[in-house]
Design an enzyme around this catalytic site. Structure first.
Site, PDB file in Angstrom:
ATOM      1  N   SER A   9       0.852  -1.195   0.000  1.00 51.50           N
ATOM      2  CA  SER A   9       0.000   0.000   0.000  1.00 51.50           C
ATOM      3  C   SER A   9       0.882   1.238   0.000  1.00 51.50           C
ATOM      4  O   SER A   9       1.651   1.465   0.938  1.00 51.50           O
ATOM      5  CB  SER A   9      -0.891   0.012   1.240  1.00 51.50           C
ATOM      6  N   HIS A  34      -1.192  -1.263  -4.246  1.00 51.62           N
ATOM      7  CA  HIS A  34      -2.479  -0.945  -3.613  1.00 51.62           C
ATOM      8  C   HIS A  34      -2.557   0.561  -3.383  1.00 51.62           C
ATOM      9  O   HIS A  34      -1.695   1.151  -2.734  1.00 51.62           O
ATOM     10  CB  HIS A  34      -2.577  -1.703  -2.292  1.00 51.62           C
ATOM     11  N   ASP A  36      -4.720   3.567  -1.892  1.00 49.36           N
ATOM     12  CA  ASP A  36      -5.800   3.891  -0.957  1.00 49.36           C
ATOM     13  C   ASP A  36      -6.338   5.283  -1.227  1.00 49.36           C
ATOM     14  O   ASP A  36      -5.658   6.284  -1.004  1.00 49.36           O
ATOM     15  CB  ASP A  36      -5.284   3.800   0.485  1.00 49.36           C
ATOM     16  N   MET A  38      -9.011   8.055  -0.231  1.00 54.26           N
ATOM     17  CA  MET A  38      -9.886   8.445   0.894  1.00 54.26           C
ATOM     18  C   MET A  38     -10.395   9.862   0.670  1.00 54.26           C
ATOM     19  O   MET A  38      -9.647  10.724   0.211  1.00 54.26           O
ATOM     20  CB  MET A  38      -9.094   8.385   2.202  1.00 54.26           C
ATOM     21  N   HIS A  67      -8.319   1.044  -4.051  1.00 54.66           N
ATOM     22  CA  HIS A  67      -9.256   0.817  -2.946  1.00 54.66           C
ATOM     23  C   HIS A  67      -9.959   2.134  -2.629  1.00 54.66           C
ATOM     24  O   HIS A  67      -9.366   3.037  -2.050  1.00 54.66           O
ATOM     25  CB  HIS A  67      -8.437   0.301  -1.743  1.00 54.66           C
ATOM     26  N   MET A  69     -12.102   4.301  -0.615  1.00 56.54           N
ATOM     27  CA  MET A  69     -12.764   4.519   0.681  1.00 56.54           C
ATOM     28  C   MET A  69     -13.441   5.881   0.597  1.00 56.54           C
ATOM     29  O   MET A  69     -13.023   6.857   1.209  1.00 56.54           O
ATOM     30  CB  MET A  69     -11.725   4.456   1.806  1.00 56.54           C
ATOM     31  N   MET A 138     -11.464  -5.837   5.422  1.00 55.09           N
ATOM     32  CA  MET A 138     -10.686  -4.891   6.220  1.00 55.09           C
ATOM     33  C   MET A 138     -10.411  -5.502   7.584  1.00 55.09           C
ATOM     34  O   MET A 138     -11.341  -5.910   8.290  1.00 55.09           O
ATOM     35  CB  MET A 138     -11.449  -3.568   6.392  1.00 55.09           C
ATOM     36  N   PHE A 144      -6.463   4.795   8.083  1.00 58.25           N
ATOM     37  CA  PHE A 144      -5.051   5.064   8.364  1.00 58.25           C
ATOM     38  C   PHE A 144      -4.209   3.800   8.253  1.00 58.25           C
ATOM     39  O   PHE A 144      -4.694   2.711   8.553  1.00 58.25           O
ATOM     40  CB  PHE A 144      -4.899   5.653   9.777  1.00 58.25           C
ATOM     41  N   GLY A 145      -2.952   3.992   7.839  1.00 61.54           N
ATOM     42  CA  GLY A 145      -2.003   2.888   7.839  1.00 61.54           C
ATOM     43  C   GLY A 145      -1.446   2.716   9.249  1.00 61.54           C
ATOM     44  O   GLY A 145      -1.683   3.543  10.133  1.00 61.54           O
ATOM     45  N   GLY A 146      -0.723   1.634   9.450  1.00 63.25           N
ATOM     46  CA  GLY A 146       0.003   1.441  10.702  1.00 63.25           C
ATOM     47  C   GLY A 146      -0.831   1.044  11.908  1.00 63.25           C
ATOM     48  O   GLY A 146      -0.379   1.157  13.041  1.00 63.25           O
ATOM     49  N   ASP A 176      -6.672  -6.570   4.226  1.00 60.62           N
ATOM     50  CA  ASP A 176      -6.051  -5.242   4.281  1.00 60.62           C
ATOM     51  C   ASP A 176      -6.099  -4.668   5.687  1.00 60.62           C
ATOM     52  O   ASP A 176      -7.176  -4.462   6.234  1.00 60.62           O
ATOM     53  CB  ASP A 176      -6.812  -4.333   3.297  1.00 60.62           C
ATOM     54  N   GLY A 198       1.178  -2.046   4.155  1.00 60.87           N
ATOM     55  CA  GLY A 198       1.781  -0.726   4.008  1.00 60.87           C
ATOM     56  C   GLY A 198       2.979  -0.543   4.904  1.00 60.87           C
ATOM     57  O   GLY A 198       4.130  -0.600   4.491  1.00 60.87           O
TER      58      GLY A 198
HETATM   59  C1  DX5 Z   1      -6.333   1.479   5.608  1.00 57.70           C
HETATM   60  C2  DX5 Z   1      -5.898   1.149   4.209  1.00 57.70           C
HETATM   61  C3  DX5 Z   1      -4.808   0.148   4.148  1.00 57.70           C
HETATM   62  C4  DX5 Z   1      -3.547   0.558   4.859  1.00 57.70           C
HETATM   63  C5  DX5 Z   1      -2.721  -0.654   5.149  1.00 57.70           C
HETATM   64  O1  DX5 Z   1      -7.450   2.279   5.574  1.00 57.70           O
HETATM   65  O2  DX5 Z   1      -6.975   0.650   3.450  1.00 57.70           O
HETATM   66  O3  DX5 Z   1      -4.536  -0.242   2.814  1.00 57.70           O
HETATM   67  O4  DX5 Z   1      -2.790   1.466   4.120  1.00 57.70           O
HETATM   68  O5  DX5 Z   1      -1.611  -0.244   5.866  1.00 57.70           O
HETATM   69  P1  DX5 Z   1      -0.973  -1.126   7.028  1.00 57.70           P
HETATM   70  O6  DX5 Z   1      -0.412  -2.343   6.391  1.00 57.70           O
HETATM   71  O7  DX5 Z   1       0.087  -0.215   7.589  1.00 57.70           O
HETATM   72  O8  DX5 Z   1      -2.051  -1.451   8.015  1.00 57.70           O
HETATM   73 ZN    ZN Z   2      -6.497  -0.308   1.454  1.00 58.31          ZN
END
Ligand code: DX5
Ligand code: ZN
Length: 215
Positions: A9, A34, A36, A38, A67, A69, A138, A144-146, A176, A198
């Site tokens: 991602s 990937h 994202d 948003m 993706h 969102m 999901m 958010f990532g992380g 994901d 990600g």
């Molecule tokens: C979250 C995103 C994911 C995210 C994954 O809303 O859809 O794709 O970036 O990141 P990690 O692997 O850091 O959870």
């Molecule tokens: Zn995603």
């Protein structure tokens, strides 16, 4: 053993160096990129739109897995298709008739998928699985990532595997959120085909090792 699809991602990449970072994961063996998207409405964060996808398209031959969102995917999906997306995944929670949108996206010549947030049960999308190329589970709250992997989502992967195998549907299960060396194993054992990651990939000291490890 089936080959697991690895989809880094770019949310966790350096936004000032997206071309470089996509090149790095491509070299390291990634299968998909990937993306994202948003809108600050469906989720409490804003990322990138179709113009960025269009620019990145010229830099890579990897499959672009977009993706969405966003609150109104029916209005915006075509912008991403024109920008060069190979796969468009939207959220079941965002549309009234996900079956129609799956079919419309597919009719444009690309793959279409539907995603479910942690609170959405598999039963809510069960009848549209035959029309989906991908179901994206999901394993964190999108936005958010992380974040940390939610173990409570594993039964949803198991259930989807059952449904897809029983019906012999040509549908891929993508997972994901919070995917790392440990959680990837849990997901693959439960029946996942594709892993989005990600933070684990882009935060790794050795990106190739991280991708190999996920696979
Ligand atoms: C979250 C995103 C994911 C995210 C994954 O809303 O859809 O794709 O970036 O990141 P990690 O692997 O850091 O959870
Ligand atoms: Zn995603």
């Amino acid at each position: 053993m089936k080959k697991i699809i690895i989809a880094p991602s770019i949310l966790s990449a350096d936004f000032a160096n997206l071309e470089r970072d996509i090149g790095i994961v491509e070299q390291a063996g990634a299968d998909w990129i990937h993306v994202d998207v948003m809108d600050g409405h469906f989720v409490p964060n804003i990322t990138i739109g179709a113009p960025v996808v269009k620019s990145l398209r010229k830099t890579s031959n990897l499959i672009f897995d977009v993706h969405l969102m966003i609150s109104d995917p029916a209005k915006y999906w075509a912008d991403f298709q024109k920008a060069g997306a190979d796969i468009i995944v939207f959220h079941a929670e965002a549309v009234e008739n996900p079956k129609d949108l799956l079919k419309t996206i597919k009719a444009s010549g690309i793959k279409s998928g539907v995603s479910i947030k942690p609170d959405t049960p598999v039963s809510q999308i069960e009848d549209i699985i035959p029309f989906a190329d991908i179901v994206l589970v999901m394993t964190v709250e999108p936005g958010f990532g992380g974040q940390s992997f939610m173990n409570a989502m594993v039964p949803k992967i198991l259930r989807l595997r059952q449904i897809i195998d029983a019906g012999k549907y040509p549908c891929i299960i993508e997972v994901d959120g919070g995917i790392n060396a440990q959680t990837s194993k849990i997901c693959v054992q439960a029946g996942a085909d594709a892993l989005v990651s990600g933070n684990y990939i882009f935060g790794a000291p050795n990106i190739k090792q991280a991708i190999d490890c996920l696979r």
